[in-house]
Design a protein around this motif. Sequence first.
Motif, PDB file in Angstrom:
ATOM      1  N   THR A  30       5.432 -10.766  -6.350  1.00 39.27           N
ATOM      2  CA  THR A  30       4.674  -9.513  -6.225  1.00 39.27           C
ATOM      3  C   THR A  30       4.440  -9.167  -4.763  1.00 39.27           C
ATOM      4  OG1 THR A  30       3.552  -9.890  -8.323  1.00 39.27           O
ATOM      5  CG2 THR A  30       2.525  -8.334  -6.821  1.00 39.27           C
ATOM      6  N   THR A  31       4.663  -7.903  -4.454  1.00 38.93           N
ATOM      7  CA  THR A  31       4.377  -7.372  -3.123  1.00 38.93           C
ATOM      8  C   THR A  31       3.280  -6.314  -3.221  1.00 38.93           C
ATOM      9  OG1 THR A  31       6.585  -7.726  -2.218  1.00 38.93           O
ATOM     10  CG2 THR A  31       5.301  -5.970  -1.235  1.00 38.93           C
ATOM     11  N   THR A  32       2.366  -6.347  -2.303  1.00 36.93           N
ATOM     12  CA  THR A  32       1.351  -5.303  -2.224  1.00 36.93           C
ATOM     13  C   THR A  32       1.787  -4.266  -1.205  1.00 36.93           C
ATOM     14  OG1 THR A  32      -0.430  -6.814  -2.823  1.00 36.93           O
ATOM     15  CG2 THR A  32      -1.058  -4.798  -1.676  1.00 36.93           C
ATOM     16  N   LEU A  33       1.919  -3.035  -1.658  1.00 40.42           N
ATOM     17  CA  LEU A  33       2.246  -1.934  -0.753  1.00 40.42           C
ATOM     18  C   LEU A  33       0.939  -1.355  -0.238  1.00 40.42           C
ATOM     19  CD1 LEU A  33       5.059  -0.083  -2.732  1.00 40.42           C
ATOM     20  CD2 LEU A  33       5.304  -1.850  -0.992  1.00 40.42           C
ATOM     21  N   SER A  34       0.813  -1.305   1.066  1.00 43.70           N
ATOM     22  CA  SER A  34      -0.424  -0.838   1.669  1.00 43.70           C
ATOM     23  C   SER A  34      -0.159   0.399   2.513  1.00 43.70           C
ATOM     24  CB  SER A  34      -1.014  -1.961   2.538  1.00 43.70           C
ATOM     25  OG  SER A  34      -2.129  -1.495   3.252  1.00 43.70           O
ATOM     26  N   VAL A  35      -1.013   1.386   2.391  1.00 42.78           N
ATOM     27  CA  VAL A  35      -0.839   2.608   3.178  1.00 42.78           C
ATOM     28  C   VAL A  35      -2.210   3.124   3.598  1.00 42.78           C
ATOM     29  CG1 VAL A  35      -0.810   4.105   1.126  1.00 42.78           C
ATOM     30  CG2 VAL A  35       0.259   4.884   3.226  1.00 42.78           C
ATOM     31  N   VAL A  36      -2.264   3.622   4.819  1.00 43.09           N
ATOM     32  CA  VAL A  36      -3.498   4.242   5.328  1.00 43.09           C
ATOM     33  C   VAL A  36      -3.246   5.737   5.438  1.00 43.09           C
ATOM     34  CG1 VAL A  36      -5.115   4.394   7.246  1.00 43.09           C
ATOM     35  CG2 VAL A  36      -4.165   2.179   6.584  1.00 43.09           C
ATOM     36  N   VAL A  37      -4.041   6.509   4.746  1.00 45.82           N
ATOM     37  CA  VAL A  37      -3.904   7.967   4.764  1.00 45.82           C
ATOM     38  C   VAL A  37      -4.928   8.523   5.758  1.00 45.82           C
ATOM     39  CG1 VAL A  37      -4.090  10.064   3.398  1.00 45.82           C
ATOM     40  CG2 VAL A  37      -3.092   8.008   2.386  1.00 45.82           C
TER      41      VAL A  37
ATOM     42  N   GLY B  51       4.223 -10.932   0.859  1.00 48.65           N
ATOM     43  CA  GLY B  51       2.980 -10.662   0.135  1.00 48.65           C
ATOM     44  C   GLY B  51       2.481  -9.245   0.317  1.00 48.65           C
ATOM     45  N   THR B  52       2.637  -8.717   1.518  1.00 54.47           N
ATOM     46  CA  THR B  52       2.143  -7.364   1.800  1.00 54.47           C
ATOM     47  C   THR B  52       3.147  -6.614   2.659  1.00 54.47           C
ATOM     48  OG1 THR B  52      -0.161  -8.122   1.755  1.00 54.47           O
ATOM     49  CG2 THR B  52       0.267  -6.009   2.817  1.00 54.47           C
ATOM     50  N   VAL B  53       3.352  -5.389   2.326  1.00 52.21           N
ATOM     51  CA  VAL B  53       4.202  -4.507   3.128  1.00 52.21           C
ATOM     52  C   VAL B  53       3.394  -3.250   3.441  1.00 52.21           C
ATOM     53  CG1 VAL B  53       6.255  -3.042   3.122  1.00 52.21           C
ATOM     54  CG2 VAL B  53       6.375  -5.350   2.208  1.00 52.21           C
ATOM     55  N   THR B  54       3.327  -2.909   4.707  1.00 48.62           N
ATOM     56  CA  THR B  54       2.575  -1.728   5.115  1.00 48.62           C
ATOM     57  C   THR B  54       3.514  -0.539   5.252  1.00 48.62           C
ATOM     58  OG1 THR B  54       0.973  -3.091   6.298  1.00 48.62           O
ATOM     59  CG2 THR B  54       1.055  -0.756   6.879  1.00 48.62           C
ATOM     60  N   LEU B  55       3.179   0.521   4.573  1.00 45.33           N
ATOM     61  CA  LEU B  55       3.957   1.747   4.688  1.00 45.33           C
ATOM     62  C   LEU B  55       3.404   2.536   5.868  1.00 45.33           C
ATOM     63  CD1 LEU B  55       4.136   2.820   0.927  1.00 45.33           C
ATOM     64  CD2 LEU B  55       5.658   1.315   2.188  1.00 45.33           C
ATOM     65  N   GLN B  57       3.748   5.823   8.755  1.00 45.89           N
ATOM     66  CA  GLN B  57       4.163   7.216   8.813  1.00 45.89           C
ATOM     67  C   GLN B  57       5.109   7.457   9.969  1.00 45.89           C
ATOM     68  OE1 GLN B  57       0.934   9.982   9.378  1.00 45.89           O
ATOM     69  NE2 GLN B  57       1.822  11.402   7.911  1.00 45.89           N
ATOM     70  N   TYR B  65       5.490   8.242   4.430  1.00 42.87           N
ATOM     71  CA  TYR B  65       5.245   6.849   4.780  1.00 42.87           C
ATOM     72  C   TYR B  65       6.427   6.026   4.257  1.00 42.87           C
ATOM     73  CZ  TYR B  65       0.435   8.679   4.893  1.00 42.87           C
ATOM     74  OH  TYR B  65      -0.681   9.419   5.137  1.00 42.87           O
ATOM     75  N   VAL B  69      10.980  -3.847   2.219  1.00 46.89           N
ATOM     76  CA  VAL B  69      10.736  -5.171   1.643  1.00 46.89           C
ATOM     77  C   VAL B  69      12.042  -5.957   1.710  1.00 46.89           C
ATOM     78  CG1 VAL B  69      10.180  -6.436  -0.469  1.00 46.89           C
ATOM     79  CG2 VAL B  69       8.945  -4.336   0.086  1.00 46.89           C
ATOM     80  N   PHE B 155      10.737   1.587   0.619  1.00 52.88           N
ATOM     81  CA  PHE B 155       9.846   2.438  -0.171  1.00 52.88           C
ATOM     82  C   PHE B 155       9.459   3.664   0.638  1.00 52.88           C
ATOM     83  CE2 PHE B 155       9.385  -1.618  -2.247  1.00 52.88           C
ATOM     84  CZ  PHE B 155       9.343  -1.264  -3.585  1.00 52.88           C
ATOM     85  N   TYR B 168      -5.115   2.589   0.911  1.00 50.54           N
ATOM     86  CA  TYR B 168      -4.729   2.442  -0.489  1.00 50.54           C
ATOM     87  C   TYR B 168      -3.680   1.340  -0.615  1.00 50.54           C
ATOM     88  CZ  TYR B 168      -6.852   7.084  -0.765  1.00 50.54           C
ATOM     89  OH  TYR B 168      -7.710   8.133  -0.669  1.00 50.54           O
ATOM     90  N   SER B 169      -3.707   0.682  -1.725  1.00 48.64           N
ATOM     91  CA  SER B 169      -2.676  -0.337  -1.961  1.00 48.64           C
ATOM     92  C   SER B 169      -2.275  -0.348  -3.432  1.00 48.64           C
ATOM     93  CB  SER B 169      -3.157  -1.729  -1.532  1.00 48.64           C
ATOM     94  OG  SER B 169      -4.288  -2.098  -2.279  1.00 48.64           O
TER      95      SER B 169
END
Lengths: 181, 179
Positions: A30-37, B51-55, B57, B65, B69, B155, B168-169
Motif C-alpha cells: 500500500t502506498t499513501t498518496l499525499s497532496v497539499v492543496v 510507503g508515501t508518495v507526495t503529489l 504541483q 499535481y 511510484v 499519478f 489530503y491523502s
Amino acid sequence: MKRISRIKMMTCGLMVFFAANAPAQSASGTTTLSVVVPAEAALTVTTATTNMATASTTFGSAFTGSTSVNLKFRTSATTGSGTVTVKITTDFSPTGGPSVATPPTAGDALSYTCSITSSAACVTGSTTASTGSATNVVTMGAAKHSANAGDVATVGWSLTDDPVYAQGTYTATATFTISAS
Amino acid sequence: MLRQTIQTMTKRTAAIAALLTLSSPAYPVTVTVTESLSAVFNAAGKLSVPGTVTLTQGPGFFNSYTGSVLMTYRARTVNGATITMVVTSDFPAGGPSVAAGNLTYTCSGATLGTACTGQNVASTTSTTTVLTVPANSCTGTSCGNADPNSLTLTFTLPDNPTAQTGSYSANVQFTISAT
C-alpha cells in the motif's frame, strides 16, 4: 522392487498433481498518496482589446465598453481572502484626448462597474480607475472558490465624452491582478 | 534334488568365505548412491511500493499535481500473473476525489510483463490492472530481466479550484497475483 516402483509412481503422481494445481499466490503493498492543496489564483483577460464607443453624437452619453476576465481562485478555509484589482498602467495616448492621470476637465473620468456570478463579490457601484494605485474589482472571503472552469467577471467601462478631446483614436492599458491567500 | 541342494549350499558357503576373506583387509571402498532430488516451484509473486508518495504541483497556477511510484516486484508464473490496483481510502471530503474520477495514472518502464498504456482512471470500487506477466515467466538475469523487476506509475491529480485548501491523502493498494 515392485514396492519401490509403486512409491516412485505415487511420488510422480503427487508431483504432477501439485504442478497442475499450483495454488495462486498473491501479495499486496500500500502506498499513501499525499497532496497539499494551497490557496491559488489565476486570471485570464478574455477580451484582449476593449473597444469603447458612444452611440451619441451630441455628447449625450459616455464611451462604454466591457472586458471579460476569467477568474480561477481558491482561498484558505478560515483566514483566507482574495482580490482582483485593476490599474491603468498606460494612460491614453496620444495626447490631446482623454487622460486618466490628468483629466483635461474636472470630472472627466474612466470608471468601471463589475458583475460576476460567483461566490466572489464585485465592488459595488462605480469606481474610478487610477494610474497611481490599483483599485478593487472583485473581493473574495475565506473558503471561497471559483468553478473548475473559472468564473467570469465582466467589467463595464465608462469614459466621459468631453468635447475638448480631439478627434482621433486613443488607447490605454488596464492591468488586472488577482491574489488569494 | 538333495545333491543339487548340497551343491548350492557349498557354493554359497564358498562365496561367503570369499567375501569374508576379501572384507578382512582395509581396502578403500567407493560407494555411489544415486538419489533423486525434486522440488516443486509453485507460482509466486511479491511486490514492494514506497510507503508515501507526495503529489507535487507543476509550475504555474492550477496545474495538476503529479507523483511517481517506483514499484519493485518479483514473479514466477505457470499461467501468468497480474498486478492490480485499487484505492482503498479516498481523499477526505472537501479535497480531490478518486470516486469522482480525479485520480489518473500512467505506467512506464516495466522490466517484466506488459504494463498499462495510456491514461487510466483509478477507482475506489474496482481493481484496475497495472501489469500483466505472461505464462512461464520468472524474475532475474537467468530469466532475461532484472532482479527485482520494476515499474513506474505516475499519478496525476488535477488542481480543481473547488477543492478546499489543506492536506489530503489517499491509500492505494497494489496486489500481485501469480498462478
